[in-house]
Design an enzyme around this catalytic site. Structure first.
Site, PDB file in Angstrom:
ATOM      1  N   ARG A 181     -34.265 -36.650  42.200  1.00  0.00           N
ATOM      2  CA  ARG A 181     -34.013 -35.328  41.614  1.00  0.00           C
ATOM      3  C   ARG A 181     -34.320 -34.201  42.589  1.00  0.00           C
ATOM      4  O   ARG A 181     -34.082 -33.037  42.276  1.00  0.00           O
ATOM      5  CB  ARG A 181     -34.837 -35.132  40.336  1.00  0.00           C
ATOM      6  CG  ARG A 181     -34.190 -35.711  39.095  1.00  0.00           C
ATOM      7  CD  ARG A 181     -34.702 -35.038  37.829  1.00  0.00           C
ATOM      8  NE  ARG A 181     -34.298 -33.649  37.738  1.00  0.00           N
ATOM      9  CZ  ARG A 181     -34.715 -32.809  36.793  1.00  0.00           C
ATOM     10  NH1 ARG A 181     -35.547 -33.222  35.865  1.00  0.00           N
ATOM     11  NH2 ARG A 181     -34.309 -31.555  36.763  1.00  0.00           N
ATOM     12  N   LYS A 182     -34.825 -34.527  43.759  1.00  0.00           N
ATOM     13  CA  LYS A 182     -35.139 -33.492  44.740  1.00  0.00           C
ATOM     14  C   LYS A 182     -33.907 -33.184  45.591  1.00  0.00           C
ATOM     15  O   LYS A 182     -32.944 -33.937  45.613  1.00  0.00           O
ATOM     16  CB  LYS A 182     -36.314 -33.943  45.615  1.00  0.00           C
ATOM     17  CG  LYS A 182     -37.558 -34.341  44.815  1.00  0.00           C
ATOM     18  CD  LYS A 182     -38.009 -33.242  43.851  1.00  0.00           C
ATOM     19  CE  LYS A 182     -39.344 -33.544  43.183  1.00  0.00           C
ATOM     20  NZ  LYS A 182     -39.233 -34.455  42.037  1.00  0.00           N
TER      21      LYS A 182
END
Length: 380
Positions: A181-182
């Site tokens: 998710r980064k």
């Protein structure tokens, strides 16, 4: 508009990442080795620090940072009440006590006005979180509490900056995440940063069982059959060279990824800022936002739907959402262990109940953004 399916996040990977994996696979060196070293050197240069040390994830980075700073039983560490649970968990791993500090519901970051009242003679460190890619105001924290060690939780903040100074170079030790998710990812993975030579040496040993030299150094040295010395209790928190190879390629795209996300964040600002029951992210020009995610604040006194009902409505229309994160003091373990009331930290409580993250990632198209805006504007 025809229904679309838009996930909250997707990693942006392709042929280059696929090709990069060949080198460690065919070389046979897939544990921590030359590709991890290359990734570390690139990361250190990009974030303007002397040392970057790759680890298995950001949670282990936080743990190692506190261990390296000699945080132990009887110590207290200040932690924002609105963050991912691992920020507080890392303090517990050391036998120390996390002391929650309220957050500013406008920035979602630690409320610097609340810090001083939480400091005692047991307070050893503070972990400001650069939530969603916006740096906490480390300059102010240093003025308020110059005696405290600062561990930056920069899980969301690769490429972010405060007054032109990159995240990870602002405190004593920085901690980053490369979860999918980064903005850049290695699957799982993390990074420690520091400008302190002694801390870097200690962190390097701690991540590798406490060994005096790494496996790569031993294997390539004149006597690979001699095992290293172990003068401290360490951990196996290393990154693999497979992840390092991915990281090298991903990091080269970091600024491009952030620039693209910033452009679409500005589009959201422009379009969603017209909806009186939504508050878009606010911050001053001293911040370079990393845009790990785009988090709205839902004003339920004006909104036609409560936040959770709004997330359900968007899900039915194919748009994935999440609360920004959670208020750690409201989670069962911390609430019960420390006998905390949910209203003890009103800013964090508001963020827990009314924040909403909507899709912002580098696999989205113009039609995706237009669709999300149109669906939100339709809600009456």
């Amino acid at each position: 508009m025809e229904k679309r399916i838009i996930p909250i996040s997707l990693p942006s990977m392709g042929q280059e990442e696929w090709e990069a994996l060949k080198e460690p696979i065919f070389s046979g060196w897939i544990t921590q080795g030359p590709k991890v070293k290359e990734f570390e050197e690139l990361f250190a240069k990009r974030h303007n620090v002397k040392h970057a040390l790759a680890v298995s994830n950001c949670t282990t980075a936080l743990h190692l940072a506190l261990v390296a700073l000699d945080v132990k039983a009887g110590d207290e560490v200040l932690v924002p009440a609105f963050t991912w649970v691992s920020t507080a968990n890392a303090v517990m791993y050391c036998g120390a006590t996390p002391i929650f500090v309220d957050v500013d519901p406008v920035t979602f970051n630690i409320n610097t006005d609340s810090i001083l009242a939480k400091i005692t003679d047991k307070t050893k460190a503070i972990i400001p979180v650069h939530l969603f890619g916006l740096c906490a105001d480390i300059d102010v924290i240093k003025q308020i509490a110059p005696q405290l060690k600062i561990v930056e939780d920069g899980a969301c903040a690769a490429g972010a900056a405060l007054n032109g100074q990159p995240a990870g170079s602002l405190g004593d030790i920085g901690c980053f995440s490369f979860h999918p998710r980064k903005s850049v990812t290695t699957g799982e993975g993390g990074m420690l940063t520091t400008n302190d030579d002694a801390l870097a040496e200690r962190l390097n040993m701690l991540r590798n069982h406490g060994a005096s030299i790494s496996e790569e150094q031993r294997h390539k040295g004149p006597k690979p059959y001699i095992l290293p010395e172990f003068d401290m209790v360490g951990y196996n928190y290393r990154m693999t060279d497979l992840q390092g190879a991915l990281g090298v390629i991903q990091l080269q795209k970091l600024d491009q990824f952030i620039e693209e996300r910033e452009g679409w964040a500005n589009y959201y600002h422009q379009e969603l800022g017209k909806i009186d029951w939504l508050r878009v992210p606010r911050y001053s020009d001293k911040y370079k936002h990393g845009w790990q995610s785009y988090v709205l604040f839902v004003d339920e006194s004006k909104s036609p739907l409560k936040r959770n009902d709004l997330m359900e409505y968007l899900q039915q229309h194919g748009i994935s959402t999440r609360p920004g994160t959670h208020a750690v003091h409201m989670l069962g373990f911390y609430k019960n262990t420390f006998n905390i009331d949910e209203q003890d930290y009103p800013g964090a409580y508001q963020c827990n109940e009314y924040s909403m993250s909507i899709p912002l990632h580098n696999k989205m198209t113009e039609l995706d953004y237009q669709y999300i805006v149109e669906i939100l504007k339709q809600i009456k």
